[in-house]
Motif scaffolding. Structure first.
Motif, mmCIF file in Angstrom:
data_model
loop_
_atom_site.group_PDB
_atom_site.id
_atom_site.type_symbol
_atom_site.label_atom_id
_atom_site.label_comp_id
_atom_site.label_asym_id
_atom_site.label_seq_id
_atom_site.Cartn_x
_atom_site.Cartn_y
_atom_site.Cartn_z
ATOM 1 N N ALA A 168 18.857 -45.466 -2.989
ATOM 2 C CA ALA A 168 18.421 -45.655 -3.620
ATOM 3 C C ALA A 168 17.255 -46.817 -3.379
ATOM 4 N N VAL A 169 17.261 -47.652 -3.030
ATOM 5 C CA VAL A 169 16.355 -48.301 -2.256
ATOM 6 C C VAL A 169 14.629 -47.577 -1.426
ATOM 7 N N ALA A 170 15.195 -46.979 -1.081
ATOM 8 C CA ALA A 170 14.529 -46.725 0.101
ATOM 9 C C ALA A 170 13.864 -45.021 -1.030
ATOM 10 N N LEU A 171 14.766 -44.171 -1.486
ATOM 11 C CA LEU A 171 14.584 -43.161 -2.009
ATOM 12 C C LEU A 171 13.093 -43.615 -2.901
ATOM 13 N N SER A 172 13.435 -45.124 -3.916
ATOM 14 C CA SER A 172 12.384 -45.839 -4.590
ATOM 15 C C SER A 172 11.590 -46.042 -3.934
ATOM 16 N N ALA A 173 11.058 -46.586 -2.823
ATOM 17 C CA ALA A 173 10.161 -46.994 -1.943
ATOM 18 C C ALA A 173 9.417 -46.097 -2.026
ATOM 19 N N VAL A 174 9.488 -44.539 -1.477
ATOM 20 C CA VAL A 174 9.069 -43.358 -0.846
ATOM 21 C C VAL A 174 8.504 -43.375 -2.521
ATOM 22 N N GLY A 175 8.955 -43.729 -3.101
ATOM 23 C CA GLY A 175 8.627 -42.718 -5.013
ATOM 24 C C GLY A 175 7.678 -43.933 -5.032
ATOM 25 N N GLY A 176 7.850 -45.052 -4.617
ATOM 26 C CA GLY A 176 7.334 -46.292 -5.517
ATOM 27 C C GLY A 176 5.694 -45.961 -5.019
ATOM 28 N N ALA A 177 5.513 -45.246 -3.243
ATOM 29 C CA ALA A 177 4.645 -45.220 -2.431
ATOM 30 C C ALA A 177 3.707 -43.907 -3.073
ATOM 31 N N MET A 178 4.490 -42.983 -3.254
ATOM 32 C CA MET A 178 3.666 -41.866 -3.726
ATOM 33 C C MET A 178 3.183 -42.126 -5.439
ATOM 34 N N PHE A 179 3.621 -42.623 -6.458
ATOM 35 C CA PHE A 179 3.697 -42.897 -7.166
ATOM 36 C C PHE A 179 2.194 -43.710 -7.782
ATOM 37 N N GLY A 180 2.028 -44.956 -6.510
ATOM 38 C CA GLY A 180 1.594 -46.055 -6.788
ATOM 39 C C GLY A 180 -0.055 -45.088 -6.216
ATOM 40 N N MET A 181 0.333 -44.292 -5.005
ATOM 41 C CA MET A 181 -1.480 -43.246 -4.819
ATOM 42 C C MET A 181 -1.837 -43.125 -6.223
ATOM 43 N N ARG A 182 -0.481 -41.897 -6.608
ATOM 44 C CA ARG A 182 -1.026 -40.801 -7.733
ATOM 45 C C ARG A 182 -1.812 -41.781 -9.033
ATOM 46 N N TYR A 183 -1.536 -43.432 -9.216
ATOM 47 C CA TYR A 183 -1.552 -43.891 -10.064
ATOM 48 C C TYR A 183 -3.699 -44.419 -9.600
ATOM 49 N N LEU A 184 -3.427 -44.937 -8.319
ATOM 50 C CA LEU A 184 -4.467 -45.088 -7.779
ATOM 51 C C LEU A 184 -6.272 -44.264 -7.815
ATOM 52 N N GLN A 185 -5.486 -42.379 -7.850
ATOM 53 C CA GLN A 185 -6.235 -41.539 -7.628
ATOM 54 C C GLN A 185 -6.386 -41.674 -9.170
ATOM 55 N N SER A 186 -5.876 -41.050 -9.885
ATOM 56 C CA SER A 186 -5.441 -40.788 -11.419
ATOM 57 C C SER A 186 -6.145 -42.023 -12.520
ATOM 58 N N ARG A 187 -5.939 -43.110 -12.788
ATOM 59 C CA ARG A 187 -6.090 -43.564 -12.771
ATOM 60 C C ARG A 187 -5.575 -43.341 -14.235
ATOM 61 N N SER A 188 -4.652 -42.936 -14.490
ATOM 62 C CA SER A 188 -3.789 -42.512 -15.389
ATOM 63 C C SER A 188 -2.270 -42.759 -15.988
ATOM 64 N N THR A 189 -1.964 -43.590 -16.512
ATOM 65 C CA THR A 189 -0.666 -44.193 -16.187
ATOM 66 C C THR A 189 0.621 -42.901 -16.833
ATOM 67 N N ALA A 190 0.387 -41.987 -17.662
ATOM 68 C CA ALA A 190 0.465 -40.327 -18.486
ATOM 69 C C ALA A 190 0.748 -40.069 -17.085
ATOM 70 N N VAL A 191 -0.176 -39.206 -16.320
ATOM 71 C CA VAL A 191 0.161 -38.636 -15.637
ATOM 72 C C VAL A 191 1.692 -39.164 -15.043
ATOM 73 N N VAL A 192 1.419 -40.542 -14.398
ATOM 74 C CA VAL A 192 2.695 -40.637 -12.548
ATOM 75 C C VAL A 192 3.701 -40.976 -14.253
ATOM 76 N N VAL A 193 3.986 -41.018 -15.400
ATOM 77 C CA VAL A 193 4.845 -41.047 -16.176
ATOM 78 C C VAL A 193 5.800 -39.783 -15.956
ATOM 79 N N ILE A 194 4.680 -38.426 -15.838
ATOM 80 C CA ILE A 194 5.378 -37.384 -15.936
ATOM 81 C C ILE A 194 5.442 -37.218 -14.629
ATOM 82 N N GLU A 195 5.089 -37.791 -13.346
ATOM 83 C CA GLU A 195 5.771 -36.842 -12.195
ATOM 84 C C GLU A 195 7.009 -37.876 -12.104
ATOM 85 N N HIS A 196 7.200 -38.422 -12.235
ATOM 86 C CA HIS A 196 7.953 -40.249 -11.526
ATOM 87 C C HIS A 196 9.520 -39.577 -12.596
#
Length: 218
Positions: A168-196
């Motif tokens: 759970a920790v490993a998957l969440s860390a990978v996901g956290g990096a992916m979602f964080g990068m997506r937020y920085l790129q998109s500046r959209s909470t809605a987009v990362v909510v959908i991806e998550h």
């Protein structure tokens, strides 16, 4: 002025430490008692973070949605999802065959309820807390994108230690990096909510649900 700035930064560090380290540790210590209230706690913390954001005049509220700029990044997230989802499903099928599609097959009601409630009561608060709030609130003490992304990734993985397993920790860390990068790129909470939501519902479906829930912990 320098003293005031130092005090404000110290206050921000204390807030970050309390919210993202102390609170998860307290929950972990009392997981058997408080486990059933996880979604309530998430919703409460997410609500406070959202209130702090919209009350902050320096925060651009459009980032909570920002669909126009975020749409291309949503398409990119789907292109990333398809090959990696197939690879993940294959890994679960060969290495955890007893878990593959276990929830849809054996706990259908729980699976369907999870698909319905997980995006609303888990993903949305998490993305408000760990992406939108975190990246805006702590700019003064974590001044670069890389610092905020790294800290958010680590703390997101750390929070999932409440599930009592390293996966759970490993998957969440990978996901956290992916979602964080997506937020920085998109500046959209809605987009990362959908991806998550897409990734979370997929992982619950293919057989990793028991690793990402408290059903075996509490």
């Amino acid at each position: 002025i320098l003293l005031w700035v130092s005090l404000m930064q110290a206050k921000r560090w204390l807030e970050l430490f309390s919210l993202f380290i102390v609170l998860p540790l307290l929950f972990l210590a009392g997981v058997k008692q408080f486990g059933p209230y996880l979604l309530v706690l998430l919703a409460g913390v997410g609500g406070v973070c959202l209130w702090l954001l919209v009350s902050d005049q320096t925060f651009k509220r459009v980032r909570l949605w920002n669909w126009q700029e975020g749409k291309p990044h949503l398409k990119a997230s789907l292109r990333l999802f398809l090959p990696w989802a197939l690879a993940t499903a294959a890994i679960v099928y060969f290495w955890l065959p007893e878990s593959f599609l276990q929830w849809p097959a054996e706990q259908t009601s729980l699976w369907l309820l999870t698909l319905l409630l997980y995006p609303l009561f888990s993903v949305i608060p998490q993305e408000i807390i760990y992406r939108t709030f975190f990246f805006h609130r702590y700019k003064a003490i974590l001044p670069t994108h890389s610092l905020r992304l790294g800290a958010s990734t680590f703390l997101f993985g750390f929070a999932h230690a409440i599930y009592g397993n390293w996966l759970a920790v490993a998957l969440s860390a990978v996901g956290g990096a992916m979602f964080g990068m997506r937020y920085l790129q998109s500046r959209s909470t809605a987009v990362v909510v959908i991806e998550h939501s897409l990734w979370g519902c997929f992982l619950f479906t293919i057989g990793l649900g028991s690793y990402l829930s408290l059903q075996h912990t509490v």
